[in-house]
Design an enzyme around this catalytic site. Structure first.
Site, PDB file in Angstrom:
ATOM      1  N   HIS A  11     -31.861  28.124  81.431  1.00 10.43           N
ATOM      2  CA  HIS A  11     -31.511  26.783  80.657  1.00 10.43           C
ATOM      3  C   HIS A  11     -32.363  27.524  79.076  1.00 10.43           C
ATOM      4  O   HIS A  11     -33.646  28.313  79.067  1.00 10.43           O
ATOM      5  CB  HIS A  11     -32.090  25.725  80.002  1.00 10.43           C
ATOM      6  CG  HIS A  11     -33.052  24.492  79.098  1.00 10.43           C
ATOM      7  ND1 HIS A  11     -31.290  23.617  78.434  1.00 10.43           N
ATOM      8  CD2 HIS A  11     -33.439  24.614  77.607  1.00 10.43           C
ATOM      9  CE1 HIS A  11     -31.311  22.960  77.387  1.00 10.43           C
ATOM     10  NE2 HIS A  11     -32.841  23.085  77.062  1.00 10.43           N
TER      11      HIS A  11
ATOM     12  N   ASN B  34     -30.918  25.678  88.039  1.00  6.61           N
ATOM     13  CA  ASN B  34     -29.635  26.079  86.213  1.00  6.61           C
ATOM     14  C   ASN B  34     -30.828  26.748  85.401  1.00  6.61           C
ATOM     15  O   ASN B  34     -32.001  27.034  85.542  1.00  6.61           O
ATOM     16  CB  ASN B  34     -29.866  23.936  85.556  1.00  6.61           C
ATOM     17  CG  ASN B  34     -29.208  25.040  84.558  1.00  6.61           C
ATOM     18  OD1 ASN B  34     -28.293  24.983  84.460  1.00  6.61           O
ATOM     19  ND2 ASN B  34     -29.944  23.566  83.419  1.00  6.61           N
TER      20      ASN B  34
ATOM     21  N   MET C  56     -21.846  21.931  81.512  1.00  3.41           N
ATOM     22  CA  MET C  56     -22.032  21.221  80.713  1.00  3.41           C
ATOM     23  C   MET C  56     -22.485  19.974  80.924  1.00  3.41           C
ATOM     24  O   MET C  56     -21.724  19.033  80.270  1.00  3.41           O
ATOM     25  CB  MET C  56     -21.373  21.253  79.506  1.00  3.41           C
ATOM     26  CG  MET C  56     -21.541  22.901  79.005  1.00  3.41           C
ATOM     27  SD  MET C  56     -23.258  23.512  78.650  1.00  3.41           S
ATOM     28  CE  MET C  56     -23.706  22.389  76.679  1.00  3.41           C
ATOM     29  N   ARG C  57     -22.335  20.093  82.761  1.00  4.26           N
ATOM     30  CA  ARG C  57     -21.629  18.653  83.132  1.00  4.26           C
ATOM     31  C   ARG C  57     -23.378  18.570  83.639  1.00  4.26           C
ATOM     32  O   ARG C  57     -23.705  18.722  84.444  1.00  4.26           O
ATOM     33  CB  ARG C  57     -21.262  18.482  84.221  1.00  4.26           C
ATOM     34  CG  ARG C  57     -19.950  18.048  83.209  1.00  4.26           C
ATOM     35  CD  ARG C  57     -18.864  17.937  84.293  1.00  4.26           C
ATOM     36  NE  ARG C  57     -17.275  17.626  82.643  1.00  4.26           N
ATOM     37  CZ  ARG C  57     -17.567  17.043  82.643  1.00  4.26           C
ATOM     38  NH1 ARG C  57     -17.957  16.017  82.584  1.00  4.26           N
ATOM     39  NH2 ARG C  57     -16.551  16.984  81.221  1.00  4.26           N
ATOM     40  N   LEU C  58     -24.145  16.494  84.082  1.00  2.26           N
ATOM     41  CA  LEU C  58     -25.116  16.581  84.759  1.00  2.26           C
ATOM     42  C   LEU C  58     -24.270  16.304  86.365  1.00  2.26           C
ATOM     43  O   LEU C  58     -23.205  15.473  86.712  1.00  2.26           O
ATOM     44  CB  LEU C  58     -25.908  15.450  85.099  1.00  2.26           C
ATOM     45  CG  LEU C  58     -25.729  14.946  83.220  1.00  2.26           C
ATOM     46  CD1 LEU C  58     -26.820  13.027  82.916  1.00  2.26           C
ATOM     47  CD2 LEU C  58     -27.368  15.776  83.476  1.00  2.26           C
ATOM     48  N   ILE C  59     -25.231  17.262  87.284  1.00  6.76           N
ATOM     49  CA  ILE C  59     -25.025  16.983  88.727  1.00  6.76           C
ATOM     50  C   ILE C  59     -25.120  15.035  89.292  1.00  6.76           C
ATOM     51  O   ILE C  59     -26.067  14.731  89.226  1.00  6.76           O
ATOM     52  CB  ILE C  59     -25.764  17.928  89.293  1.00  6.76           C
ATOM     53  CG1 ILE C  59     -25.567  19.542  88.971  1.00  6.76           C
ATOM     54  CG2 ILE C  59     -25.073  18.200  91.410  1.00  6.76           C
ATOM     55  CD1 ILE C  59     -23.926  20.051  89.003  1.00  6.76           C
TER      56      ILE C  59
HETATM   57  C1  GRF Z   1     -26.979  29.786  78.861  1.00  4.36           C
HETATM   58  O1  GRF Z   1     -27.301  30.033  77.420  1.00  4.36           O
HETATM   59  C2  GRF Z   1     -27.105  29.309  79.178  1.00  4.36           C
HETATM   60  O2  GRF Z   1     -29.296  29.356  78.877  1.00  4.36           O
HETATM   61  C3  GRF Z   1     -27.043  27.622  79.447  1.00  4.36           C
HETATM   62  O3  GRF Z   1     -25.330  28.116  79.097  1.00  4.36           O
HETATM   63  C4  GRF Z   1     -25.678  29.328  77.941  1.00  4.36           C
HETATM   64  C5  GRF Z   1     -23.791  29.793  78.938  1.00  4.36           C
HETATM   65  O4  GRF Z   1     -24.132  30.894  78.551  1.00  4.36           O
HETATM   66  N1  GRF Z   1     -27.363  27.042  79.795  1.00  4.36           N
HETATM   67  P1  GRF Z   1     -22.943  31.787  79.224  1.00  4.36           P
HETATM   68  O5  GRF Z   1     -21.677  30.887  79.071  1.00  4.36           O
HETATM   69  O6  GRF Z   1     -23.869  32.085  80.691  1.00  4.36           O
HETATM   70  O7  GRF Z   1     -23.123  32.969  78.071  1.00  4.36           O
END
Ligand code: GRF
Length: 190
Positions: free
Chosen positions: A109, A107, A90-93
């Site tokens: 998403h 990534n 959950m961080r920008l690279i």
């Molecule tokens: C996923 O939905 C992904 O698309 C997003 O973060 C979530 C991570 O889920 N970037 P998990 O930790 O792999 O279950």
């Protein structure tokens, strides 16, 4: 054999899907390292259980992003990691990693980018009352979910009424799509 590194902050279900794809031979690579900014996350717990090296850090213990990314970079280079796979990190690279791994960071998403970038993409899609959403795998650049799109898969929201139902379907797509794209990248078919 090529070495990859997974970055994860959350439950690690995508990390697990990648791990299983390596284990059953679908992916011809080694997960050399799991990096996490959440030392107590389930992703870290899973990696330890599977005997995969972990590097965890607490961002607030560093003065700058450059500082902690330099430590991560050392860990990656020490293991000859060629590809970085973000799976719920959950961080920008920042520029320290991008300089060395440009076009070598992926990534996943949970939306059809460029729609619904950033946090809670499923909630954004629900509030926008769209008929379909989906999953995108893309290269990582400086922005938030702005890098070049590699592959996408749609999910019709018809008949899916709750957030839980949508998230389950999204995860199911992710767990197939991500290994598929990683395989293509490793085979240099992308
Ligand atoms: C996923 O939905 C992904 O698309 C997003 O973060 C979530 C991570 O889920 N970037 P998990 O930790 O792999 O279950």
């Amino acid at each position: 054999m090529k070495k990859i590194c997974v970055f994860a902050s959350g439950t690690g279900s995508n990390f697990q899907a990648i791990y299983e794809a390596v284990n059953n031979g679908f992916l011809d690579c080694e997960i050399a390292l799991l990096v996490s900014d959440k030392p107590k996350s389930l992703a870290v717990e899973k990696a330890s259980k599977y005997g995969i090296d972990t590097f965890t850090f607490v961002p607030k213990n560093y003065v700058t992003k450059t500082e902690y990314e330099q430590v991560i970079l050392d860990e990656l280079q020490k293991r000859d990691v060629e590809l970085i796979v973000l799976a719920g990190y959950m961080r920008l690279i920042g520029s320290t990693l991008l300089k060395e791994y440009r076009k070598k960071i992926l990534n996943i998403h949970p939306s059809l980018l460029p729609l619904f970038k950033g946090k809670d993409a499923v909630g954004q899609a629900m509030r926008a009352d769209v008929l379909k959403t989906g999953v995108t795998v893309h290269y990582v650049d400086e922005g938030m979910d702005t890098g070049e799109i590699i592959d996408q898969e749609e999910l019709s929201l018809n008949g899916l009424n709750t957030r839980g139902e949508i998230e389950n379907e999204i995860h199911e797509i992710e767990h197939k799509l991500y290994p598929k794209v990683i395989r293509q990248i490793l085979e240099e078919k992308r």
